[in-house]
Write an enzyme that holds these catalytic residues in place. Sequence first.
Site, PDB file in Angstrom:
ATOM      1  N   HIS A  22      95.856-140.008  27.526  1.00 11.39           N
ATOM      2  CA  HIS A  22      94.838-138.685  27.349  1.00 11.39           C
ATOM      3  C   HIS A  22      93.509-139.333  27.755  1.00 11.39           C
ATOM      4  O   HIS A  22      92.521-138.595  28.390  1.00 11.39           O
ATOM      5  CB  HIS A  22      94.786-137.871  26.250  1.00 11.39           C
ATOM      6  N   LYS A  46     106.278-126.462  20.954  1.00 15.12           N
ATOM      7  CA  LYS A  46     106.173-127.841  20.187  1.00 15.12           C
ATOM      8  C   LYS A  46     105.831-127.446  18.778  1.00 15.12           C
ATOM      9  O   LYS A  46     105.036-126.626  18.700  1.00 15.12           O
ATOM     10  CB  LYS A  46     105.291-128.731  20.930  1.00 15.12           C
ATOM     11  N   ARG A  95     102.141-137.298  35.028  1.00 16.00           N
ATOM     12  CA  ARG A  95     102.612-138.300  34.885  1.00 16.00           C
ATOM     13  C   ARG A  95     103.797-138.498  35.831  1.00 16.00           C
ATOM     14  O   ARG A  95     103.796-139.680  36.568  1.00 16.00           O
ATOM     15  CB  ARG A  95     103.246-138.540  33.523  1.00 16.00           C
ATOM     16  N   SER A 133     102.719-138.306  23.415  1.00 18.74           N
ATOM     17  CA  SER A 133     102.453-138.199  22.047  1.00 18.74           C
ATOM     18  C   SER A 133     103.605-138.216  21.315  1.00 18.74           C
ATOM     19  O   SER A 133     103.471-138.962  20.270  1.00 18.74           O
ATOM     20  CB  SER A 133     101.695-136.794  21.664  1.00 18.74           C
TER      21      SER A 133
HETATM   22  O1  PNS Z   1      99.534-130.893  25.937  1.00 20.36           O
HETATM   23  P1  PNS Z   1     100.478-130.064  26.197  1.00 20.36           P
HETATM   24  O2  PNS Z   1     101.460-129.728  24.993  1.00 20.36           O
HETATM   25  O3  PNS Z   1     101.362-130.371  27.413  1.00 20.36           O
HETATM   26  O4  PNS Z   1      99.574-128.669  26.587  1.00 20.36           O
HETATM   27  C1  PNS Z   1     100.026-127.416  26.801  1.00 20.36           C
HETATM   28  C2  PNS Z   1      98.997-126.307  26.347  1.00 20.36           C
HETATM   29  C3  PNS Z   1      98.592-126.390  25.032  1.00 20.36           C
HETATM   30  C4  PNS Z   1      97.917-126.325  27.529  1.00 20.36           C
HETATM   31  C5  PNS Z   1      99.793-124.828  26.777  1.00 20.36           C
HETATM   32  O5  PNS Z   1     101.035-124.682  26.215  1.00 20.36           O
HETATM   33  C6  PNS Z   1      98.746-123.622  26.598  1.00 20.36           C
HETATM   34  O6  PNS Z   1      97.962-123.412  27.823  1.00 20.36           O
HETATM   35  N1  PNS Z   1      98.683-123.001  25.638  1.00 20.36           N
HETATM   36  C7  PNS Z   1      98.042-122.093  25.253  1.00 20.36           C
HETATM   37  C8  PNS Z   1      98.769-120.744  25.397  1.00 20.36           C
HETATM   38  C9  PNS Z   1      99.074-120.228  26.742  1.00 20.36           C
HETATM   39  O7  PNS Z   1      97.885-120.106  27.538  1.00 20.36           O
HETATM   40  N2  PNS Z   1     100.436-120.155  27.268  1.00 20.36           N
HETATM   41  C10 PNS Z   1     100.517-119.881  28.662  1.00 20.36           C
HETATM   42  C11 PNS Z   1     100.530-120.984  29.470  1.00 20.36           C
HETATM   43  S1  PNS Z   1     101.142-120.787  31.000  1.00 20.36           S
END
Ligand code: PNS
Length: 167
Positions: A22, A46, A95, A133
């Site tokens: 990150h 998660k 990745r 992570s």
């Molecule tokens: O580090 P991650 O877990 O890959 O991040 C994913 C994250 C937190 C960016 C994604 O789950 C997100 O955008 N969450 C906020 C809620 C949202 O907008 N959901 C719809 C995404 S299409």
Amino acid sequence: MICLKNTTAIYPGSFDPVTVGHLDIIRRAASLFDNLIVVVMTNAKKAPSFTVSERVDMLKKTVADIPNVKIDSYEGLLADYAKKTKADVIIRGLRAVSDFEYEFQMALTNKKLYPDTETLFLTTSAENMYLSSSIVKQIGSMGGNIRGFVPDVIHDFIIKRLYGKDE
Ligand code: PNS
């Protein structure tokens, strides 16, 4: 070096915890854009191991030497946060091919919800391709060595939280 003037980019993620992968994306994005906001968000798929405030604190320590980076957290939709901050760009790190389907779906959904922002993918540096992570948490919680996987400045805190031990 390209630097896009008057642009705000946001880099959303769970950061549970922030890794050197990150940090590499943060440094590269910070050199591309005037302002970068790294925002801790909720991934519905998660269950986090660290609280939002712990994740924010770890990120603040990690980016302390990068002047144009701010850390924030947000409970709602990414598209709403992009709208609220008038973000020109959403940064995501890629990745491997396995990341692609989910990232593609997310980018298209966010574009539909808030058309004024673009998702921009930065490919991970080769040495961080394996890193995540969840791998850090798995190794750390069993007392393994996570040095080099996470920023040095938060290493001891992570070990203490995951393994309950001072180094
Ligand atoms: O580090 P991650 O877990 O890959 O991040 C994913 C994250 C937190 C960016 C994604 O789950 C997100 O955008 N969450 C906020 C809620 C949202 O907008 N959901 C719809 C995404 S299409």
